[in-house]
Design an enzyme around this catalytic site. Structure first.
Site, PDB file in Angstrom:
ATOM      1  N   MET A  30       3.280 -12.071   6.769  1.00 23.27           N
ATOM      2  CA  MET A  30       2.164 -12.840   7.345  1.00 23.27           C
ATOM      3  C   MET A  30       1.468 -13.628   6.235  1.00 23.27           C
ATOM      4  SD  MET A  30       0.677 -10.651  10.478  1.00 23.27           S
ATOM      5  CE  MET A  30      -0.307  -9.504   9.556  1.00 23.27           C
ATOM      6  N   GLY A  31       2.123 -13.755   5.083  1.00 23.97           N
ATOM      7  CA  GLY A  31       1.553 -14.545   3.992  1.00 23.97           C
ATOM      8  C   GLY A  31       0.513 -13.776   3.198  1.00 23.97           C
ATOM      9  N   HIS A  34       1.772 -10.941  -2.061  1.00 27.12           N
ATOM     10  CA  HIS A  34       1.389 -10.061  -3.162  1.00 27.12           C
ATOM     11  C   HIS A  34       2.640  -9.379  -3.717  1.00 27.12           C
ATOM     12  CE1 HIS A  34       1.963  -6.900  -0.234  1.00 27.12           C
ATOM     13  NE2 HIS A  34       0.945  -7.323   0.511  1.00 27.12           N
ATOM     14  N   HIS A  37       5.223  -7.959  -1.196  1.00 19.93           N
ATOM     15  CA  HIS A  37       6.103  -8.970  -0.585  1.00 19.93           C
ATOM     16  C   HIS A  37       7.153  -9.448  -1.595  1.00 19.93           C
ATOM     17  CE1 HIS A  37       2.253  -9.928   1.836  1.00 19.93           C
ATOM     18  NE2 HIS A  37       3.083  -9.318   2.675  1.00 19.93           N
ATOM     19  N   GLN A  61       0.365  -9.764  17.733  1.00 22.47           N
ATOM     20  CA  GLN A  61       0.311  -8.382  17.243  1.00 22.47           C
ATOM     21  C   GLN A  61      -1.106  -7.962  16.841  1.00 22.47           C
ATOM     22  OE1 GLN A  61       3.121  -9.314  13.935  1.00 22.47           O
ATOM     23  NE2 GLN A  61       1.810  -7.986  12.713  1.00 22.47           N
ATOM     24  N   ASP A 150       4.989  -0.053   5.917  1.00 24.01           N
ATOM     25  CA  ASP A 150       4.768  -0.006   7.364  1.00 24.01           C
ATOM     26  C   ASP A 150       5.903   0.805   7.981  1.00 24.01           C
ATOM     27  OD1 ASP A 150       2.461  -2.070   7.695  1.00 24.01           O
ATOM     28  OD2 ASP A 150       3.879  -2.986   6.322  1.00 24.01           O
ATOM     29  N   ILE A 176       5.023  -0.626  -3.009  1.00 23.03           N
ATOM     30  CA  ILE A 176       4.455  -1.051  -4.297  1.00 23.03           C
ATOM     31  C   ILE A 176       2.963  -0.690  -4.299  1.00 23.03           C
ATOM     32  CG2 ILE A 176       4.034  -3.022  -5.840  1.00 23.03           C
ATOM     33  CD1 ILE A 176       7.041  -2.333  -5.459  1.00 23.03           C
ATOM     34  N   VAL A 184      -0.451  -1.728  -2.270  1.00 29.18           N
ATOM     35  CA  VAL A 184      -0.830  -3.141  -2.263  1.00 29.18           C
ATOM     36  C   VAL A 184      -0.793  -3.647  -0.814  1.00 29.18           C
ATOM     37  CG1 VAL A 184      -0.162  -5.430  -3.084  1.00 29.18           C
ATOM     38  CG2 VAL A 184       0.124  -3.452  -4.583  1.00 29.18           C
ATOM     39  N   SER A 185      -1.796  -4.408  -0.421  1.00 34.11           N
ATOM     40  CA  SER A 185      -1.846  -4.940   0.940  1.00 34.11           C
ATOM     41  C   SER A 185      -2.692  -6.221   0.969  1.00 34.11           C
ATOM     42  CB  SER A 185      -2.463  -3.897   1.884  1.00 34.11           C
ATOM     43  OG  SER A 185      -2.899  -4.510   3.074  1.00 34.11           O
TER      44      SER A 185
END
Ligand code: AMP
Length: 283
Positions: A30-31, A34, A37, A61, A150, A176, A184-185
């Site tokens: 979803m961009g 980080h 990703h 969602q 997830d 990560i 990380v999120s």
């Protein structure tokens, strides 16, 4: 790197790549890219000749009370990061081209999509299942890399691939973490400095579980209750759920059996931010 916004154009490129016997790896996001990703892109780069990165903040969602409109969209920064990570195609459609007027079809998840995250976020996994399946049809990948961050989403995607006979290999990437252990999120930017350091309690919970299992403690609900207590006694944090589940169905597990694998799932609020995390254990 080529930026594509139209589904039909992406499809035509993917078809051509396949005709040229290129192995396509896809990473869906979803961009607000980080390190998490980018680790997925790196895995795709290692195992596929062509890497497609998708960026799409999928409205279907998000619940009505969720952060769809506030969700970070630093597109220029994402483009620079994707280029540096050697992405070949960045597919970034707008909502209107994915869900045009009179769009009607939604994939319905079974029991796995209705538990845990699915129970707290009704309809969430149907939205995920629909967009992931659409993006599979648009990008035509041989491989798709998803993060274990997830974990329930990953299990649902594996189920879709199995149930719908999709000829796609799903690759699971490790979580990560920041130095504190916090996963990380993209949503971590909503945390204040104080909340950010408090949020590492989720990772401390995972470490506690690891120690308990290494010490041969057998009662998983008792370990989960200790972790809930740890979270509850951290200022600004509130546990939503902490539960050990089996790896296939994500059903709660009570007692440890030697040689089996379990996943500890955690969801907690730190301030107004809801965080999820998990850890995998072999007894
Ligand atoms: P999102 O943009 O949050 O929808 O995430 C896109 C993909 O990146 C999903 O497969 C996530 O599981 C994965 N991802 C997000 N955070 C992490 C992380 N900390 N480590 C590994 N993968 C992640």
């Amino acid at each position: 790197m080529q930026i594509i916004t139209e589904p039909c154009q992406m499809q035509a490129i993917a078809e051509k790549l396949r005709l040229n016997r290129q192995l396509i790896g896809v990473v869906m996001t979803m961009g607000a890219l980080h390190e998490g990703h980018l680790s997925l892109v790196k895995l795709a780069r290692q195992s596929a000749g062509t890497v497609i990165l998708t960026i799409f903040v999928n409205p279907s969602q998000f619940g009505l009370d969720e952060d769809l409109h506030q969700y970070p969209r630093p597109f220029e920064q994402d483009v620079a990061l994707a280029k540096a990570a050697e992405v070949d195609y960045l597919f970034a459609p707008d909502a209107g081209s994915i869900y045009p007027e009179n769009y009607q079809t939604t994939l319905e998840c079974g029991a796995l999509g209705k538990r845990l995250e699915g129970e707290r976020r009704p309809g969430h996994f149907n939205g995920v299942a629909t967009i992931v399946t659409k993006l599979f049809h648009i990008t035509k990948p041989h491989r798709a890399i998803f993060g274990q961050k997830d974990a329930q989403q990953l299990a649902i995607i594996r189920q879709i691939v199995k149930d719908l006979d999709l000829d796609i290999t799903i690759v699971a990437a490790p979580i990560i973490r920041e130095e504190s252990g916090l996963a990380v999120s993209s949503r971590n930017i909503y945390l204040s400095n104080q909340e950010r350091s408090a949020a590492s309690i989720l990772y401390q919970g995972i470490c506690h579980a690891e120690q308990c299992i290494a010490d041969k403690k057998k009662e998983l609900p008792a370990i989960a209750a200790e972790i809930e207590q740890m979270i509850g006694s951290t200022p600004g944090c509130r546990s939503d759920y902490v539960v050990f589940v089996d790896e296939e169905r994500f059903l709660p597990v009570e007692t440890v059996e030697e040689g089996k694998e379990y996943r500890l799932l955690l969801a907690a609020w730190c301030g107004r931010v809801r965080l999820i995390d998990n850890g995998k254990f072999r007894a």
